[in-house]
Scaffold this motif. Sequence first.
Motif, PDB file in Angstrom:
ATOM      1  N   GLY A  99       4.155  -0.019  -4.488  1.00 48.11           N
ATOM      2  CA  GLY A  99       5.406  -0.396  -3.947  1.00 48.11           C
ATOM      3  C   GLY A  99       5.519   0.016  -2.503  1.00 48.11           C
ATOM      4  N   GLY A 100       6.723  -0.302  -2.191  1.00 48.71           N
ATOM      5  CA  GLY A 100       7.257   0.011  -0.763  1.00 48.71           C
ATOM      6  C   GLY A 100       7.174   1.429  -0.616  1.00 48.71           C
ATOM      7  N   THR A 101       7.970   2.155  -1.773  1.00 47.78           N
ATOM      8  CA  THR A 101       8.027   3.717  -1.506  1.00 47.78           C
ATOM      9  C   THR A 101       6.658   4.577  -1.604  1.00 47.78           C
ATOM     10  N   ILE A 104       4.902   3.902   2.156  1.00 46.87           N
ATOM     11  CA  ILE A 104       5.505   4.537   2.954  1.00 46.87           C
ATOM     12  C   ILE A 104       5.198   6.273   2.871  1.00 46.87           C
ATOM     13  N   HIS A 134      14.874   3.173   5.475  1.00 46.73           N
ATOM     14  CA  HIS A 134      15.271   3.018   3.988  1.00 46.73           C
ATOM     15  C   HIS A 134      14.995   4.474   3.514  1.00 46.73           C
ATOM     16  N   VAL A 180      11.911  -6.115   8.758  1.00 41.75           N
ATOM     17  CA  VAL A 180      13.231  -5.857   9.024  1.00 41.75           C
ATOM     18  C   VAL A 180      13.913  -4.764   8.370  1.00 41.75           C
ATOM     19  N   TYR A 182      16.485  -2.855   5.943  1.00 45.72           N
ATOM     20  CA  TYR A 182      17.134  -3.307   4.473  1.00 45.72           C
ATOM     21  C   TYR A 182      18.866  -3.679   4.805  1.00 45.72           C
ATOM     22  N   ASP A 207       7.847   0.045   9.086  1.00 47.51           N
ATOM     23  CA  ASP A 207       8.256  -0.159   7.878  1.00 47.51           C
ATOM     24  C   ASP A 207       8.610  -1.687   7.824  1.00 47.51           C
ATOM     25  N   CYS A 209       8.149  -3.317   5.002  1.00 48.47           N
ATOM     26  CA  CYS A 209       8.006  -3.576   3.468  1.00 48.47           C
ATOM     27  C   CYS A 209       8.778  -4.946   2.977  1.00 48.47           C
ATOM     28  N   LEU A 210       9.831  -4.925   3.933  1.00 53.12           N
ATOM     29  CA  LEU A 210      10.641  -6.422   3.737  1.00 53.12           C
ATOM     30  C   LEU A 210      10.352  -7.479   4.446  1.00 53.12           C
ATOM     31  N   HIS A 243       5.216  -7.494  -3.367  1.00 54.66           N
ATOM     32  CA  HIS A 243       6.166  -7.848  -4.521  1.00 54.66           C
ATOM     33  C   HIS A 243       7.714  -8.299  -3.765  1.00 54.66           C
ATOM     34  N   LYS A 244       7.611  -8.347  -2.356  1.00 52.16           N
ATOM     35  CA  LYS A 244       9.107  -9.026  -2.053  1.00 52.16           C
ATOM     36  C   LYS A 244       8.765 -10.540  -1.529  1.00 52.16           C
TER      37      LYS A 244
HETATM   38  C1  LIG Z   1      12.624  -1.794   4.463  1.00 48.79           C
HETATM   39  C2  LIG Z   1      12.264  -1.318   3.046  1.00 48.79           C
HETATM   40  N1  LIG Z   1      11.332  -0.263   2.997  1.00 48.79           N
HETATM   41  C3  LIG Z   1      11.071   0.415   1.892  1.00 48.79           C
HETATM   42  C4  LIG Z   1      11.702  -0.384   0.820  1.00 48.79           C
HETATM   43  C5  LIG Z   1      11.258   0.399  -0.672  1.00 48.79           C
HETATM   44  O1  LIG Z   1      10.200  -0.546  -1.476  1.00 48.79           O
HETATM   45  P1  LIG Z   1      10.178  -0.321  -2.969  1.00 48.79           P
HETATM   46  O2  LIG Z   1      11.561  -0.613  -3.578  1.00 48.79           O
HETATM   47  O3  LIG Z   1       9.258  -1.305  -3.447  1.00 48.79           O
HETATM   48  O4  LIG Z   1       9.697   1.165  -3.117  1.00 48.79           O
HETATM   49  C6  LIG Z   1      12.571  -1.388   0.835  1.00 48.79           C
HETATM   50  C7  LIG Z   1      13.095  -1.881  -0.653  1.00 48.79           C
HETATM   51  O5  LIG Z   1      13.886  -2.945  -0.329  1.00 48.79           O
HETATM   52  C8  LIG Z   1      12.982  -1.874   2.082  1.00 48.79           C
HETATM   53  O6  LIG Z   1      13.644  -2.731   1.966  1.00 48.79           O
END
Ligand SMILES: Cc1ncc(COP(=O)(O)O)c(C=O)c1O
Length: 443
Positions: A99-101, A104, A134, A180, A182, A207, A209-210, A243-244
């Motif tokens: 996942g994003g976390t 990162i 984030h 972008v 969050y 980042d 992720c989104l 997963h987004k």
């Molecule tokens: C810009 C951004 N970075 C990181 C994350 C964290 O992603 P995750 O919830 O999949 O760990 C998000 C989640 O919405 C996000 O929008």
Amino acid sequence: MPQKPMPPEGMSKEAVLAALESLRTQDADWRQGRMFGLIYNAGDDVEDMARSAYSAFLFQNALSPFAFPSLLRMETEFVSMLTTLCGGDDETVGAMTSGGTESIFMALKAARDWARAHRPEVSAPEMVVPITIHPAWNKAAHYLGLKILQTPVRDDCRADMDALRAAVTDNTIILGGSAVSYPHGVVDPIDDLGRLALEKNCWLHVDACLGGFILPFLKKLGHDIPPYDFQVPGVKSMSVDVHKYGYISKGGSTALYRNAELREYQFFVYTDWPGGIYATPSMSGARPGGTIASAWAMMHYLGQAGFMERADRAVTAAKRLQEGINALPDLFVLGSPPATVFSFGSRTINIFELGAKMKERGWHMDAQHMPASLHMTVSPVHETIVDDLLADLKEAVRETEAVRPGEESEDAALYGMMGTMPDRKAAKEFALKYLGELYRLKS
Ligand SMILES: Cc1ncc(COP(=O)(O)O)c(C=O)c1O
């Protein structure tokens, strides 16, 4: 409260499925497009593709690429396809994560370890990022022993480069920005950040992720998207969630690096274990094959044309929603978000109360503070709800205007109180207690 006992005997599959179905009745009804976060809905056929690919690899474990060469092949092919979407070249590499976390976390760990080798004079490493980054970055900083300095954003909600530059010290090893972000769905000035990173010999992580799976397609559709990817000199790594806007189920993201030498700082190897040589590319040990299979499958099922078509539907819905919101005198969209994520606030009415009034009508919009606003993540499926939502919003605004101070709903009052508590330590204590209470077994 006594612990819940495990059933002494098993139940039938039908009984278990019926119990699951009954639990699910309390959940948000995301399929109808009345939710604006958490789930990225591109329609039934896309869901079916994700599910079928996942179940075909339900139990396969990517911990061993030797036992499951299919997963290794799909992962490397998926990452390779993604590099071209992110402005990479033949040198660009990556690794899938949960996942994003985790992405990162991995990129910041790589950056920290790169700095140990290339900036050995730094003993107390710092990173400088805008306040809108984030919280996964704060979490990673906390775990990795990095100091995080957060700088304000400008009125357009993008990082303020003057403030960011002023915060850089001799200890700064990492700079960061979002594409972008969050909270407001804007792209930070990544080209300026890239220049600063090169000047100061810092690692720049973007980042995405989104935005990583939507911005490339909006760009192809002719939307004006500021530079944000590996095309910007100075960007060393990016995080992109599948997963987004990649439309697979939760558990899939990617950390990308400009070259293999940088990615090596992400890997972990331990050679002295009696169980053998342990070498993993990311944080997880065992990794679900289903995630890799569905990420690979989605690239092939939708292709560039399919992703573009979904991006077009989502952005059209987002723009129509923004126009409708800006047309209401009490409300305004924050900044000029170029993609499908945005937030809106008010100078005249209590926005949290408005959120509560919308919730009564079955619409789930997340509340944010600093400044107070409601958050919208728009997916392709939201094209069907634009008119209904705007009609309800108009009515909800009228009702909110009529609420007198002190008569707000409990939700609005609680969120307003949390957001404006001057003592953030007290807010943290409150949230910690709340978490403990939330994750307590209830009858
Ligand atoms: C810009 C951004 N970075 C990181 C994350 C964290 O992603 P995750 O919830 O999949 O760990 C998000 C989640 O919405 C996000 O929008």
